[in-house]
Design a protein around this motif. Structure first.
Motif, short mmCIF file in Angstrom:
data_model
loop_
_atom_site.label_atom_id
_atom_site.label_comp_id
_atom_site.label_asym_id
_atom_site.label_seq_id
_atom_site.Cartn_x
_atom_site.Cartn_y
_atom_site.Cartn_z
N GLY A 39 11.82 -2.23 -11.10
CA GLY A 39 11.21 -3.47 -10.61
C GLY A 39 11.25 -4.61 -11.61
O GLY A 39 10.39 -5.49 -11.58
N GLN A 40 12.21 -4.61 -12.50
CA GLN A 40 12.28 -5.66 -13.51
C GLN A 40 13.56 -6.47 -13.37
O GLN A 40 14.42 -6.17 -12.57
CB GLN A 40 12.26 -5.01 -14.90
N ARG A 41 13.67 -7.48 -14.22
CA ARG A 41 14.91 -8.23 -14.29
C ARG A 41 16.02 -7.27 -14.72
O ARG A 41 15.83 -6.48 -15.64
CB ARG A 41 14.78 -9.36 -15.33
N GLY A 42 17.16 -7.39 -14.08
CA GLY A 42 18.23 -6.43 -14.36
C GLY A 42 19.01 -6.78 -15.61
O GLY A 42 20.19 -7.11 -15.55
N THR A 43 18.37 -6.70 -16.75
CA THR A 43 19.07 -6.97 -18.00
C THR A 43 19.39 -5.64 -18.68
O THR A 43 18.52 -4.78 -18.79
CB THR A 43 18.22 -7.83 -18.94
N PRO A 44 20.61 -5.47 -19.15
CA PRO A 44 20.98 -4.21 -19.80
C PRO A 44 20.31 -4.10 -21.17
O PRO A 44 19.85 -5.09 -21.73
CB PRO A 44 22.49 -4.32 -19.98
N LYS B 3 0.84 -1.20 0.00
CA LYS B 3 0.00 0.00 0.00
C LYS B 3 0.87 1.25 0.00
O LYS B 3 0.60 2.22 -0.69
CB LYS B 3 -0.90 -0.01 1.23
N ARG B 4 1.95 1.17 0.80
CA ARG B 4 2.84 2.33 0.86
C ARG B 4 3.43 2.61 -0.52
O ARG B 4 3.70 3.75 -0.86
CB ARG B 4 3.95 2.07 1.88
N HIS B 5 3.63 1.58 -1.29
CA HIS B 5 4.13 1.76 -2.66
C HIS B 5 3.00 1.95 -3.65
O HIS B 5 3.21 1.87 -4.86
CB HIS B 5 4.98 0.55 -3.07
N GLN B 6 1.80 2.10 -3.13
CA GLN B 6 0.63 2.33 -3.98
C GLN B 6 0.45 1.22 -5.01
O GLN B 6 0.02 1.47 -6.13
CB GLN B 6 0.73 3.67 -4.68
N TYR B 7 0.77 0.04 -4.65
CA TYR B 7 0.59 -1.13 -5.52
C TYR B 7 1.20 -0.90 -6.89
O TYR B 7 0.69 -1.36 -7.90
CB TYR B 7 -0.89 -1.50 -5.64
N ALA B 8 2.28 -0.14 -6.92
CA ALA B 8 2.92 0.15 -8.21
C ALA B 8 3.71 -1.06 -8.68
O ALA B 8 4.40 -1.70 -7.88
CB ALA B 8 3.84 1.36 -8.07
N ALA B 9 3.61 -1.35 -9.96
CA ALA B 9 4.30 -2.51 -10.51
C ALA B 9 5.81 -2.37 -10.31
O ALA B 9 6.50 -3.35 -10.11
CB ALA B 9 3.97 -2.67 -11.99
N ASP B 10 6.32 -1.16 -10.35
CA ASP B 10 7.77 -1.02 -10.25
C ASP B 10 8.30 -1.15 -8.83
O ASP B 10 9.49 -1.10 -8.60
CB ASP B 10 8.28 0.27 -10.92
N SER B 11 7.40 -1.35 -7.87
CA SER B 11 7.90 -1.60 -6.51
C SER B 11 8.10 -3.09 -6.27
O SER B 11 8.35 -3.51 -5.13
CB SER B 11 6.91 -1.04 -5.48
N LEU B 12 8.00 -3.88 -7.32
CA LEU B 12 8.06 -5.35 -7.17
C LEU B 12 9.25 -5.83 -6.33
O LEU B 12 9.10 -6.64 -5.43
CB LEU B 12 8.08 -6.00 -8.56
N ILE B 13 10.44 -5.29 -6.64
CA ILE B 13 11.63 -5.79 -5.92
C ILE B 13 11.56 -5.40 -4.44
O ILE B 13 11.89 -6.21 -3.57
CB ILE B 13 12.91 -5.27 -6.61
N GLU B 14 11.10 -4.20 -4.16
CA GLU B 14 10.96 -3.78 -2.77
C GLU B 14 9.99 -4.70 -2.03
O GLU B 14 10.22 -5.10 -0.90
CB GLU B 14 10.42 -2.34 -2.71
N VAL B 15 8.90 -5.03 -2.71
CA VAL B 15 7.88 -5.87 -2.08
C VAL B 15 8.44 -7.28 -1.86
O VAL B 15 8.21 -7.89 -0.81
CB VAL B 15 6.60 -5.91 -2.94
N LEU B 16 9.21 -7.77 -2.82
CA LEU B 16 9.80 -9.10 -2.66
C LEU B 16 10.77 -9.12 -1.48
O LEU B 16 10.84 -10.09 -0.72
CB LEU B 16 10.52 -9.53 -3.94
N HIS B 17 11.53 -8.03 -1.32
CA HIS B 17 12.43 -7.91 -0.17
C HIS B 17 11.63 -8.06 1.12
O HIS B 17 11.99 -8.82 2.02
CB HIS B 17 13.11 -6.54 -0.15
N THR B 18 10.54 -7.30 1.22
CA THR B 18 9.72 -7.34 2.42
C THR B 18 9.16 -8.74 2.63
O THR B 18 9.20 -9.27 3.75
CB THR B 18 8.54 -6.35 2.29
N ALA B 19 8.67 -9.34 1.56
CA ALA B 19 8.06 -10.66 1.68
C ALA B 19 9.07 -11.67 2.18
O ALA B 19 8.78 -12.47 3.07
CB ALA B 19 7.49 -11.09 0.33
N GLN B 20 10.28 -11.60 1.65
CA GLN B 20 11.30 -12.56 2.07
C GLN B 20 11.67 -12.34 3.53
O GLN B 20 11.92 -13.28 4.28
CB GLN B 20 12.53 -12.44 1.18
#
Lengths: 238, 245, 537
Positions: free
Chosen positions: C298-303, B102-119
């Motif tokens: 937020g994607q795979r880190g491919t150049p 929610k803090r990332h507003q469900y933005a697709a580009d926050s995926l890696i941040e969300v995965l960090h939190t999930a892990q």
């Protein structure tokens, strides 16, 4: 619309400024080998087969993503480039298990055609022989990872044209694999629309129609291009 | 020093406008969805409408099948619907994960941040959890899986109770880190990247933890120790394997 | 917040300082050797001795000499205690009172390791408390930002950086001013600043140390850059492997925001700048700028192929300025002291100083900052103290993208061009010393394995080529290779170097090519004599 003039392999040509070297070459009947490039999808410059020499630039440039420039002198067929292309094709053959004689795509495979055009008769490198699966869980199509060259054409066509994004890559480096959904068998991939665009897009025998003979497996790339062009030009609107 | 416990609270919530204002075609092309505006989620302007709708319906179907989340239909809801497998109702971890998204507003580009939190919350990333995240952020499942397996930090398998991370950076390598690895491999009967069958100890190697001045470095349960020898590390790990603490 | 407030904070901070100050290193290297316990024990000892009124104990960032940690330095008399154990703390405190010599071993900062340094980036490291913004402000911090915002036009700032001759410290050495000017010239609705702190080279830890020791200086550099190019949003992309650096950056961002040094209307000017953290997830390739941008998205880190360069089309398609941690850390001093001062340091083409992480088979391991053009021999033999027992065989610079420089070339001055001429690169600044016991084929194989594992898999030469090179090297170390394999190896290396998509692939063959160039005998010996002693890599 600005026009640029340049020479490709000594031939003087003109091209629109937004065109790439590859497009300009093709319009003028000059063949530059490609693999990951597919008309109708975005260009990613990954296979490195379309590398060309441009006078004054020490680096080799991928023709599929390099824009034409005024006065450019492009050379697509130097000794060095030919050697590199051959090595790239050899690397591809050594990387997975490509056995043309036992492949459904035999005779109309882009990788096979490339091998013939670069004059490769065997690979100088050791075969990696990775363990790859064949997935025939989908009722109509199958994917044989032994034949996959990771060009990403299925991924792009599924995302950009079909809009389903069933395909993507998992892992990285040599362990990269094409996957459907959450790495489930293709037949269980809920997002797949069974449209068959990836089958048309695949350059090798990796993605195929089930139950087809070798003779029936010929793929029709122009269909993809047609869909995109029709969509862009709104040809379905009377 | 906690291993990565700090990662959870990354405060990136302030990056609001860029995401919402960015042109959809550029930013959200791959997913075909627009994270900022859930109501339009599955319609891509320049796309074949049919395909978009099919995508939407398949996602909905998947959502029903897994019952992981109601966020596709109502993304603003903070808590997932619950009642799913592997998700005991009232599991606080899901609530915390939801708060991060929610803090990332469900933005697709926050995926890696969300995965960090999930892990951080769950210890590893189960497929069901990844599906839940895919639905919540409205990212295609294959892409979530692709991202989770691209980065070595994310683990799709559970880790052991204790972890040994041996730095295999150049400085550690020339000072004999490989010997430390083989000593632990021999002790536990496992290879680097694996966990002992009883689930006690996971052995991992790191690219470089930046402690080159005190090479070879070994991280034992999150604590960096420098100037290690095979014998010293074996002694330490023996303790973990031996008693139940 | 304005200049007076800054000065007031600084004065208050300096006035609060007690006559005797004990600085304890609390960066990751010393922390792992009980640096924290030493700090607590010192505090306890001060309290026990009833000296709290005139002695203070503070935690500071890295002092450089990691091999002798934990380090404690005493101000103002300059004594440096090495390898301090908690039980020695009481005697250290007693010695301050004239109670006899301390039991801990006392080093000296007169040794070449310290005296040959020229700290600019590291000038605050080991001096200030990295967890308190006041400590940074007390050294004149954030005044460069004030000066830029109030007295200089954005174009003046770019001009100043261009004139300084600063080049990117991430490895390639692209002129920083030129990069800034490109981004500044772009007209876009929005621009981004990205600080590349994804220090993936094994053997390099300069960026970690700077972030752990002086995070505010990096933030200030980023803010000045944002003002110069017209950006309002910044990202710091830090490796997930650096938890302490992440924590300290987070603290620093919060403090700066609270003081109004980041956020909206900084120094009551119309300039807004926000900084957010992005945590890497263990992919070396994300140090490559286009891969890093994809990772932030937020994607795979491919150049992706360049052009377009990030300066034209970066994050979400907007112009993006990407610089390395060390580059940003150089900005504030250049603005404060002027481009002429900076360009007076270093060589003709490589200006300023460079931080190196000295590690491997050398007596003094740790961080050093020297002017560009310092000979390798000075760094390794004088400052590093040479190999403990043996002779230097080679110095590896630039990590997996660099090469091995043999001892015969130790007199080479360290700058971008000289190192490139030797088949290596400056890289981000890792410097690993190797002695006679190190087998160079094994080292080449070690790096190739690294590149093979870290290849993103997008382009064919890097994905399949590195795997083949690694296979040939394995054959060589296993004693199964023939001379023909050496030719294949060489041609394959040249091909991967020329055809790969990004810097990872283009530089991956460097360690092999440089060892082939300087140590062909070792390769030949493997082929002639069967298996080598070194096959564990």
């Amino acid at each position: 619309m600005a026009v640029k003039t340049l020479t490709i392999d000594g031939k003087a040509i003109s091209a629109r400024e937004e065109q790439t070297i590859l497009q300009a070459a093709r319009e003028n009947g000059i063949t530059i080998p490609t693999l990951c490039q597919l008309n109708g999808t975005s260009d990613i410059g990954a296979c490195r087969l379309c590398l060309v020499e441009v006078a004054g630039i020490p680096k080799l440039l991928p023709a599929c993503v390099t824009r034409v420039g005024e006065g450019m002198e492009v050379s697509t067929d130097s000794e060095r480039i030919r050697e590199y292309r051959k090595m790239i094709v050899e690397l591809l053959f050594a990387e997975r298990n490509h056995v043309c004689a036992a492949c459904v795509e035999n005779g109309h495979c882009e990788l096979q055609d490339l091998a013939i055009s670069v004059g490769m008769d065997h690979s100088r490198y050791d075969y990696m022989n990775p363990k790859c699966a064949v997935d025939i869980t989908h009722p109509r199509y199958g994917i044989d990872h032994n034949r996959c060259v990771l060009c990403g054409r299925c991924v792009r066509v599924c995302d950009e044209i079909e809009g389903a994004h069933t395909w993507d890559f998992q892992g990285r480096g040599a362990n990269t694999r094409t996957i459907s959904d959450m790495f489930v068998p293709w037949g269980q991939a809920a997002s797949c629309t069974s449209c068959g665009k990836c089958v048309q897009a695949c350059p090798t025998g990796a993605i195929f129609r089930r139950g087809s003979t070798v003779a029936e497996m010929k793929k029709d790339r122009t269909r993809l291009d047609f869909i995109v062009t029709a969509r862009e030009k709104k040809q379905w609107i009377a | 020093m906690p291993g990565g416990g700090i990662l959870v609270t990354t405060r990136t919530a302030t990056v609001r406008e860029p995401r919402n204002r960015a042109p959809a075609a550029l930013t959200y092309k791959a997913g075909g969805v627009h994270p900022g505006r859930p109501s339009q989620a599955f319609v891509r302007p320049d796309n074949e409408t049919r395909a978009g709708l099919v995508y939407a319906s398949t996602l909905c179907r998947m959502q029903k099948e897994t019952c992981m989340s109601s966020t596709v239909a109502a993304p603003s809801k903070t808590a997932p619907a619950g009642g799913a497998k592997g998700q005991p109702s009232g599991d606080n971890r899901y609530k915390m994960l939801e708060a991060t998204m929610k803090r990332h507003q469900y933005a697709a580009d926050s995926l890696i941040e969300v995965l960090h939190t999930a892990q951080e919350l769950f210890g590893f990333l189960e497929v069901d959890l990844l599906l839940h995240i895919a639905h919540s952020l409205r990212v295609p499942p294959s892409r979530v899986y692709g991202v989770a397996t691209f980065y070595h930090f994310f683990s799709l398998k559970p880790k052991g109770d204790h972890t040994v991370v041996i730095c295999m950076g150049t400085a550690c390598y020339v000072k004999g880190a490989a010997q430390v690895v083989s000593a632990i491999e021999a002790l536990g009967g496992i290879k680097a990247g694996e966990t002992t069958p009883d689930g006690r100890v996971s052995l991992m190697t790191a690219r470089c933890i930046g402690a080159c001045g005190i090479a070879p470095a070994v991280v034992l349960d999150g604590n960096i120790t420098g100037k290690q020898t095979p014998a010293a590390v074996v002694d330490h790990v023996k303790g973990w394997l031996g008693n139940g603490s | 917040m304005d200049l007076n407030d800054l000065i007031e904070i600084a004065e208050k901070e300096n006035a609060g300082a007690k006559p005797i100050r004990l600085r304890c290193c609390t960066a990751a290297g010393c922390l792992s050797q009980q640096g924290d316990a030493v700090k607590n024990a010192l505090q306890q000892a001060v309290a026990d001795a009833g000296m709290s009124d005139r002695v203070e104990v503070i935690g500071v960032g890295c002092m450089g000499l990691c091999s002798a940690g934990p380090l404690v330095k005493v101000d103002p008399d300059g004594a440096l205690f090495e390898q301090v154990q908690p039980e020695q703390c009481a005697s250290i405190i007693a010695s301050l009172n004239g109670g006899g010599p301390a039991s801990a071993s006392v080093g000296s900062d007169d040794i070449p390791f310290f005296s040959k340094q020229h700290p600019i980036v590291l000038e605050n490291s080991g001096r200030i408390n990295p967890e308190r913004i006041e400590s940074y402000i007390a050294t004149g911090g954030y005044q460069a930002l004030y000066h830029s915002l109030r007295d200089m036009a954005p174009a003046d700032v770019v001009e100043e950086i261009s004139k300084s001759g600063l080049r990117g410290r991430g490895g390639a050495g692209f002129p920083t001013g030129l990069k800034w000017a490109t981004v500044a010239k772009m007209t876009a609705e929005r621009k981004y600043i990205v600080c590349n702190a994804d220090e993936g080279d094994p053997g390099a830890f300069m960026d970690r140390s700077v972030l752990e020791s002086d995070p505010h200086r990096v933030l200030e550099g980023m803010a000045i850059a944002a003002y110069a190019v017209g950006a309002t949003q910044g990202f710091v992309y830090v490796r997930g492997e650096y938890p302490l650096a992440i924590a300290r950056l987070k603290t620093a961002i919060q403090q700066a925001r609270r003081m109004g040094l980041l956020g909206t209307q900084i120094f009551e000017s119309p300039f807004d700048f926000r900084v957010d953290l992005r945590i890497g997830a263990g992919a070396f390739v994300c140090g490559e700028e286009t891969a890093l941008l994809r990772s932030i998205e937020g994607q795979r880190g491919t150049p992706r192929p360049r052009p377009p360069f990030p300066a034209q089309s970066g994050l979400w398609g907007y112009p993006t300025l990407i610089n390395n941690v060390e580059t940003f850390a150089n900005i504030a001093p250049i603005v404060t002291r002027g481009s002429e001062w900076f360009s007076g340091i270093g060589t003709e083409k490589s200006k300023g100083t460079k931080v190196f992480a000295l590690a491997g088979k050398v007596t003094n391991t740790g961080l050093i900052e020297v002017p560009m053009g310092t000979p390798l021999r000075t760094i390794v033999e004088e400052m590093g103290g040479g190999v403990p027992d043996g002779k230097v065989k080679a110095v590896q610079t630039g990590g997996p993208s660099g090469g091995c420089i043999p001892a015969a070339h130790l007199d080479t001055p360290v700058d971008y061009e000289s190192l490139a001429k030797l088949g290596s690169i400056m890289g981000s600044g890792g410097m690993i010393v190797m002695d006679q016991s190190d087998n160079m084929v094994g080292v080449a194989k070690f790096f190739m394995e690294f590149c093979m594992d870290e290849s993103c898999g997008k382009c064919v030469p890097c994905r399949a080529g590195t795997a083949q090179i690694h296979k040939i090297l394995s054959k060589i170390t296993d004693g199964l290779a023939t001379s023909a394999d050496l030719d294949t190896l060489r041609s394959l290396c040249e091909m991967v170097k020329s055809t790969s998509l990004c810097g990872l692939g283009q530089s991956a063959p460097n360690p092999v090519l440089s060892t082939l160039r300087y140590y062909p005998d070792e390769y030949q010996a493997c082929i002639d004599g069967g298996a080598t002693a070194e096959a564990s890599a």
